[in-house]
Design a protein around this motif. Structure first.
Motif, PDB file in Angstrom:
ATOM      1  N   MET A   1       0.844  -1.176   0.000  1.00  0.00           N
ATOM      2  CA  MET A   1       0.000   0.000   0.000  1.00  0.00           C
ATOM      3  C   MET A   1       0.890   1.240   0.000  1.00  0.00           C
ATOM      4  SD  MET A   1      -3.100   0.754   2.538  1.00  0.00           S
ATOM      5  CE  MET A   1      -2.937   2.236   3.467  1.00  0.00           C
ATOM      6  N   THR A   2       0.620   2.131  -0.900  1.00  0.00           N
ATOM      7  CA  THR A   2       1.398   3.352  -1.017  1.00  0.00           C
ATOM      8  C   THR A   2       0.963   4.362   0.028  1.00  0.00           C
ATOM      9  OG1 THR A   2       1.454   2.964  -3.394  1.00  0.00           O
ATOM     10  CG2 THR A   2       2.132   5.130  -2.631  1.00  0.00           C
ATOM     11  N   LYS A   3       1.937   5.016   0.645  1.00  0.00           N
ATOM     12  CA  LYS A   3       1.617   6.090   1.597  1.00  0.00           C
ATOM     13  C   LYS A   3       1.673   7.408   0.850  1.00  0.00           C
ATOM     14  CE  LYS A   3       1.888   5.197   6.228  1.00  0.00           C
ATOM     15  NZ  LYS A   3       1.935   5.950   7.416  1.00  0.00           N
ATOM     16  N   TYR A   4       0.701   8.250   1.101  1.00  0.00           N
ATOM     17  CA  TYR A   4       0.652   9.553   0.467  1.00  0.00           C
ATOM     18  C   TYR A   4       0.828  10.628   1.530  1.00  0.00           C
ATOM     19  CZ  TYR A   4      -1.335   6.885  -3.396  1.00  0.00           C
ATOM     20  OH  TYR A   4      -1.541   5.974  -4.394  1.00  0.00           O
ATOM     21  N   THR A  36     -10.505   4.700  -4.697  1.00  0.00           N
ATOM     22  CA  THR A  36     -11.053   4.516  -3.350  1.00  0.00           C
ATOM     23  C   THR A  36     -10.389   5.411  -2.303  1.00  0.00           C
ATOM     24  OG1 THR A  36     -11.642   2.252  -3.929  1.00  0.00           O
ATOM     25  CG2 THR A  36     -11.614   2.795  -1.584  1.00  0.00           C
ATOM     26  N   PRO A  37      -9.048   5.523  -2.298  1.00  0.00           N
ATOM     27  CA  PRO A  37      -8.445   6.403  -1.288  1.00  0.00           C
ATOM     28  C   PRO A  37      -8.934   7.852  -1.401  1.00  0.00           C
ATOM     29  CG  PRO A  37      -6.753   5.038  -2.287  1.00  0.00           C
ATOM     30  CD  PRO A  37      -8.013   4.825  -3.066  1.00  0.00           C
ATOM     31  N   ILE A  38      -9.144   8.321  -2.607  1.00  0.00           N
ATOM     32  CA  ILE A  38      -9.605   9.703  -2.798  1.00  0.00           C
ATOM     33  C   ILE A  38     -10.994   9.873  -2.195  1.00  0.00           C
ATOM     34  CG2 ILE A  38     -10.091  11.537  -4.468  1.00  0.00           C
ATOM     35  CD1 ILE A  38      -8.087  10.128  -6.380  1.00  0.00           C
ATOM     36  N   LYS A  39     -11.872   8.890  -2.437  1.00  0.00           N
ATOM     37  CA  LYS A  39     -13.221   8.944  -1.857  1.00  0.00           C
ATOM     38  C   LYS A  39     -13.132   9.017  -0.332  1.00  0.00           C
ATOM     39  CE  LYS A  39     -15.196   6.150  -5.535  1.00  0.00           C
ATOM     40  NZ  LYS A  39     -15.755   4.842  -5.888  1.00  0.00           N
ATOM     41  N   ARG A  40     -12.256   8.196   0.244  1.00  0.00           N
ATOM     42  CA  ARG A  40     -12.088   8.171   1.696  1.00  0.00           C
ATOM     43  C   ARG A  40     -11.553   9.501   2.197  1.00  0.00           C
ATOM     44  NH1 ARG A  40      -9.359   3.775   1.934  1.00  0.00           N
ATOM     45  NH2 ARG A  40      -7.287   4.678   1.925  1.00  0.00           N
ATOM     46  N   TRP A  41     -10.560  10.058   1.513  1.00  0.00           N
ATOM     47  CA  TRP A  41      -9.982  11.344   1.934  1.00  0.00           C
ATOM     48  C   TRP A  41     -11.023  12.454   1.909  1.00  0.00           C
ATOM     49  CZ3 TRP A  41      -5.353  10.696  -1.913  1.00  0.00           C
ATOM     50  CH2 TRP A  41      -4.507   9.680  -1.461  1.00  0.00           C
TER      51      TRP A  41
END
Length: 188
Positions: A1-4, A36-41
């Motif tokens: 999983m990439t960390k941003y 999905t990560p963008i939706k969560r953010w």
């Protein structure tokens, strides 16, 4: 999983909120495999602001009762882990998965176990001593009610688990509408 980085997350949230690009196009634009990560953010930002996007250096500790309340809410409403986390003020939805697994494998008592090696500081010793006193303050009736509620919750989970194991596709089809969240903006 990439960390941003927090800066990157905030930039994408702001860009999404401008309304020019949806989740999928933003993910493509920035070379992300999934939107999905963008939706969560975006959800976390809308609930907690920029602070919700910040990485936590320390792990938050939650009481057993709080964990049970979260799992009970999730079961009762059919909410996803992400929606439940936001509802309860938990900035990382991945916190809930291990609780659910522990509960299914070991019941309510499994939620009480802390990870890692416990500290033997005076503070930790005092907390251990205080715990039996708190339980002693509960009336016999309250203890029975709590045990009854925990058993009821366990039975509900086991019924759902059995139904899912017997016919996973049928179960998911029957409960599909609960797990789909409506997005106000297009996802392309």
């Amino acid at each position: 999983m990439t960390k941003y980085s927090e800066k990157f997350k905030l930039m994408l949230v702001k860009e999404y909120q401008k309304g020019k690009l949806g989740y999928k196009l933003l993910a493509e634009k920035y070379g992300m495999k999934d939107s999905t990560p963008i939706k969560r953010w975006v959800k976390v930002y809308e609930k907690f602001g920029a602070e919700g996007l910040m990485s936590k250096n320390h792990k938050e500790t939650y009481s057993t009762q709080f964990k049970l309340d979260v799992l009970r809410y999730m079961e009762r409403t059919g909410s996803s882990e992400m929606d439940t986390a936001i509802q309860f003020g938990i900035t990382s939805h991945s916190t809930i998965g291990p609780w659910k697994k522990a509960y299914l494998e070991g019941g309510p008592e499994a939620l009480d176990k802390s990870k890692g090696r416990s500290s033997m500081s005076d503070e930790a010793k005092n907390k251990k001593r205080k715990k039996p006193l708190e339980e002693a303050e509960m009336t016999y009736e309250q203890k029975l009610e709590r045990e009854n509620e925990l058993l009821r919750l366990e039975v509900e989970y086991l019924k759902k688990l059995r139904a899912f194991q017997m016919d996973p596709e049928g179960y998911l089809e029957e409960h599909k509408q609960r797990y789909h969240s409506n997005s106000e903006k297009p996802s392309n």
